[in-house]
Scaffold this motif. Structure first.
Motif, mmCIF file in Angstrom:
data_model
loop_
_atom_site.group_PDB
_atom_site.id
_atom_site.type_symbol
_atom_site.label_atom_id
_atom_site.label_comp_id
_atom_site.label_asym_id
_atom_site.label_seq_id
_atom_site.Cartn_x
_atom_site.Cartn_y
_atom_site.Cartn_z
ATOM 1 N N SER A 16 0.838 -1.193 0.000
ATOM 2 C CA SER A 16 0.000 0.000 0.000
ATOM 3 C C SER A 16 0.869 1.238 0.000
ATOM 4 O O SER A 16 1.803 1.343 0.788
ATOM 5 N N ARG A 17 0.569 2.159 -0.875
ATOM 6 C CA ARG A 17 1.358 3.396 -0.986
ATOM 7 C C ARG A 17 0.640 4.553 -0.288
ATOM 8 O O ARG A 17 1.232 5.247 0.524
ATOM 9 N N THR A 18 -0.638 4.695 -0.553
ATOM 10 C CA THR A 18 -1.399 5.798 0.047
ATOM 11 C C THR A 18 -2.415 5.289 1.088
ATOM 12 O O THR A 18 -3.355 5.997 1.450
ATOM 13 N N THR A 21 -5.365 0.363 0.558
ATOM 14 C CA THR A 21 -5.322 -1.101 0.665
ATOM 15 C C THR A 21 -5.003 -1.511 2.100
ATOM 16 O O THR A 21 -5.543 -2.504 2.614
ATOM 17 N N THR A 115 -7.474 -2.373 -4.105
ATOM 18 C CA THR A 115 -8.125 -1.077 -4.297
ATOM 19 C C THR A 115 -7.564 -0.475 -5.574
ATOM 20 O O THR A 115 -6.446 -0.789 -5.989
#
Ligand SMILES: Cc1cc2nc3c(=O)[nH]c(=O)nc-3n(C[C@H](O)[C@H](O)[C@H](O)COP(=O)(O)O)c2cc1C
Length: 179
Positions: A16-18, A21, A115
């Motif tokens: 997950s980056r932001t 997720t 996501t």
């Protein structure tokens, strides 16, 4: 009540980056328990969105598997492995390809969740299937997350969070992992 898969045999890994997720991973974890692990590449992706898009495209072209910082102990003890990731360039993100290539999930239930910015899962669920052909792939969940391209980062709060939490419950019941 007795759970369909006992907590100590559930692994939830996510990229997950932001943090969208990540939020879904935590919802699954709150409902089922288990071990929650964030997948991190040894070398972080650039902060800049466009640079990241370009790097990911190159990695996909060359089938590059970025080495992971994350290590998972005793993968063999798990019976159900959730794998969560955003859609990147309509594909499975390279670090998740690294994870699935590095660990043998033969004979386990594998459950993808995703996501995305509104364009769906692309080829990502198929790639999960290709990378663990001897696992029992259960039906995945795809959720509209953010859209970094449009400056929309973390969206899993308020009403949206509640709605998604309800979807996660319904999905876990449908696939038989929640009573
Ligand atoms: C490098 C990159 C590529 C992306 N490509 C897509 C895409 O092809 N289709 C899509 O719907 N969303 C795309 N997105 C948006 C993410 O899938 C979406 O924002 C997701 O919710 C991010 O999850 P995270 O917050 O867990 O990092 C992309 C985002 C990034 C950073």
């Amino acid at each position: 009540a007795q759970k369909p898969v006992s907590e100590d045999r559930i692994l939830i890994v996510y990229l997950s980056r932001t943090k969208n997720t990540k939020a879904v991973a935590h919802m699954i974890h709150r409902k089922l328990g288990g071990k929650l692990v964030e997948i991190e590449p040894q070398k972080p992706y650039p902060e800049n969105y466009q640079e990241t898009v370009e790097q990911v495209a190159k990695e996909n072209e060359t089938s590059y598997l970025p080495p992971l910082k994350t290590k998972i102990d005793s993968i063999e003890k798990y019976e159900a492995v959730f794998v969560g990731f955003p859609t990147w360039g309509m594909k499975l993100p390279p670090p998740m390809k690294s994870f699935l290539s590095q660990y043998n999930l033969k004979g386990k239930k594998v459950i993808p969740f995703n996501t995305n910015g509104g364009y769906g899962t692309g080829s990502s669920f198929e790639t999960v299937n290709e990378l663990c052909p001897e696992s029992e792939l259960l039906r995945g969940l795809s959720i509209r997350g953010g859209s970094e391209r449009d400056g929309e980062l973390f969206v899993m709060h308020g009403e949206k969070e509640k709605d998604v939490d309800g979807e996660v419950t319904k999905w876990l019941k449908t696939i038989g992992l929640l009573e």
